[in-house]
Design a protein around this motif. Structure first.
Motif, mmCIF file in Angstrom:
data_model
loop_
_atom_site.group_PDB
_atom_site.id
_atom_site.type_symbol
_atom_site.label_atom_id
_atom_site.label_comp_id
_atom_site.label_asym_id
_atom_site.label_seq_id
_atom_site.Cartn_x
_atom_site.Cartn_y
_atom_site.Cartn_z
ATOM 1 N N THR A 1 -6.569 8.064 1.817
ATOM 2 C CA THR A 1 -7.456 7.586 2.730
ATOM 3 C C THR A 1 -7.959 8.389 4.129
ATOM 4 O OG1 THR A 1 -5.222 8.354 3.916
ATOM 5 C CG2 THR A 1 -4.890 6.142 3.549
ATOM 6 N N SER B 1 -8.597 -11.429 9.459
ATOM 7 C CA SER B 1 -9.128 -10.648 10.038
ATOM 8 C C SER B 1 -10.592 -11.556 10.565
ATOM 9 C CB SER B 1 -9.881 -9.205 10.176
ATOM 10 O OG SER B 1 -9.606 -9.014 8.544
ATOM 11 N N ARG C 1 -11.626 -2.372 1.284
ATOM 12 C CA ARG C 1 -10.372 -1.805 1.710
ATOM 13 C C ARG C 1 -9.155 -2.370 1.462
ATOM 14 N NH1 ARG C 1 -10.640 -2.542 7.587
ATOM 15 N NH2 ARG C 1 -12.143 -4.561 6.944
ATOM 16 N N GLN D 1 -7.198 5.321 8.419
ATOM 17 C CA GLN D 1 -7.820 3.861 7.392
ATOM 18 C C GLN D 1 -6.966 3.816 6.238
ATOM 19 O OE1 GLN D 1 -11.734 2.906 8.786
ATOM 20 N NE2 GLN D 1 -12.037 4.271 9.557
ATOM 21 N N ALA D 2 -7.330 2.225 5.329
ATOM 22 C CA ALA D 2 -7.222 2.297 4.524
ATOM 23 C C ALA D 2 -7.511 2.793 3.406
ATOM 24 C CB ALA D 2 -6.925 0.630 4.236
ATOM 25 N N LEU E 1 -6.174 -3.063 1.854
ATOM 26 C CA LEU E 1 -5.752 -3.598 3.291
ATOM 27 C C LEU E 1 -3.579 -3.371 3.058
ATOM 28 C CD1 LEU E 1 -7.543 -6.439 4.819
ATOM 29 C CD2 LEU E 1 -7.567 -3.377 5.016
ATOM 30 N N GLU E 2 -3.037 -3.794 4.312
ATOM 31 C CA GLU E 2 -1.965 -3.694 3.351
ATOM 32 C C GLU E 2 -2.092 -5.267 2.644
ATOM 33 O OE1 GLU E 2 0.197 -4.931 7.569
ATOM 34 O OE2 GLU E 2 -0.333 -3.383 8.420
ATOM 35 N N ASP F 1 -4.086 -13.397 3.915
ATOM 36 C CA ASP F 1 -4.223 -12.335 3.210
ATOM 37 C C ASP F 1 -4.653 -11.740 4.481
ATOM 38 O OD1 ASP F 1 -7.100 -11.456 3.006
ATOM 39 O OD2 ASP F 1 -6.357 -13.085 1.306
ATOM 40 N N GLN F 2 -4.781 -10.110 5.161
ATOM 41 C CA GLN F 2 -4.791 -9.773 6.046
ATOM 42 C C GLN F 2 -6.323 -9.446 5.889
ATOM 43 O OE1 GLN F 2 -3.382 -5.050 6.572
ATOM 44 N NE2 GLN F 2 -4.887 -5.216 8.401
ATOM 45 N N PHE F 3 -7.027 -9.287 4.780
ATOM 46 C CA PHE F 3 -9.068 -9.687 5.201
ATOM 47 C C PHE F 3 -9.260 -11.714 5.805
ATOM 48 C CE2 PHE F 3 -12.668 -10.692 2.846
ATOM 49 C CZ PHE F 3 -13.220 -9.909 3.215
ATOM 50 N N GLU G 1 1.289 -0.960 -0.010
ATOM 51 C CA GLU G 1 0.174 0.200 -0.179
ATOM 52 C C GLU G 1 0.963 1.142 0.190
ATOM 53 O OE1 GLU G 1 -2.526 0.097 3.090
ATOM 54 O OE2 GLU G 1 -3.622 2.162 2.787
#
Length: 236
Positions: free
Chosen positions: A129, A219, A157, A134-135, A159-160, A214-216, A25
């Motif tokens: 952002t 989470s 979103r 936030q992303a 994300l990273e 992945d981050q999604f 990102e």
């Protein structure tokens, strides 16, 4: 999370992947304009995209202020309508503000306008952002037919480790990929179905090895574990 929304979330994420998500990102790389045929004309102008987005955000802001879904369907559709309705109902019930995760900045970093002539038509817009860092948001606006307005159909979103590569300038337009393109590791349509299966079943999915973690996903797993923990505690 119900299967329809999970599949829609997967579609949004894979839609981003199909556009070429890669890297980390940060600032969107410089665009490299591909060749565009003379008969390929952009679906909307840059000015029209801004106007469409502004009207959508006006409806969302009014709904947030009133904690009401009245009039929401005029500018929101698909899974995003279901998600926004749930967020507003929760805010109304708890008498608290709508979750900050629903925030959509008014400023943008990139607009991707297709040149496709078929329906439905889409506009892809990447915001800045949020004020609380936030992303960025990837907005997918969809028009079902020439007689209908563009509506906010999905939001993802970024994300990273996720960013969009370069595209042709919005005023020139971009040729979009096909859902059944077989020149890829898997077709975009298959990617949606398989990623949705991974979201539903995590490591138990037979497609788990086809997608990097992945981050999604992380989470989502965490949310599911916390929800299950709460259910177990309530039963005790």
């Amino acid at each position: 999370m119900n299967k329809r929304i999970t599949t829609a979330l997967a579609a949004t994420m894979v839609c981003a992947l199909t556009l070429g998500l890669a890297g980390c990102e940060g600032q969107v790389p410089q665009t490299v304009a591909p060749s565009v045929k003379d008969n390929e004309i952009i679906d909307v102008t840059v000015a029209q995209e801004k106007q469409i987005r502004g009207k959508i955000l006006d409806v969302l802001n009014q709904a947030n202020e009133a904690k009401s879904t009245d009039g929401l369907a005029a500018r929101v559709s698909g899974s995003q309508l279901e998600i926004r309705t749930a967020q507003l109902n929760i805010a109304q019930y708890t008498q608290q503000d709508v979750t900050p995760l629903a925030t959509i900045p008014s400023d943008v970093t990139q607009v991707v306008i297709p040149t496709d002539n078929a329906w439905p038509r889409y506009i892809f817009t990447v915001t800045t952002t949020t004020e609380d860092q936030q992303a960025k948001r990837l907005l997918v606006m969809r028009q079902e037919s020439a007689r209908q307005n563009y509506k906010l159909w999905a939001v993802a979103r970024l994300l990273e480790d996720v960013s969009l590569p370069g595209f042709a300038p919005a005023k020139q337009g971009n040729v979009m990929g096909d859902a059944n393109d077989s020149n890829l590791v898997m077709t975009p349509k298959q990617a949606v179905q398989r990623y949705a299966d991974v979201l539903q079943n995590n490591t138990n999915s037979k497609y788990a090895g086809s997608f990097e973690d992945d981050q999604f996903r992380q989470s989502l797993v965490k949310q599911q574990e916390e929800s299950q923990k709460g259910v177990t505690q309530n039963k005790g």
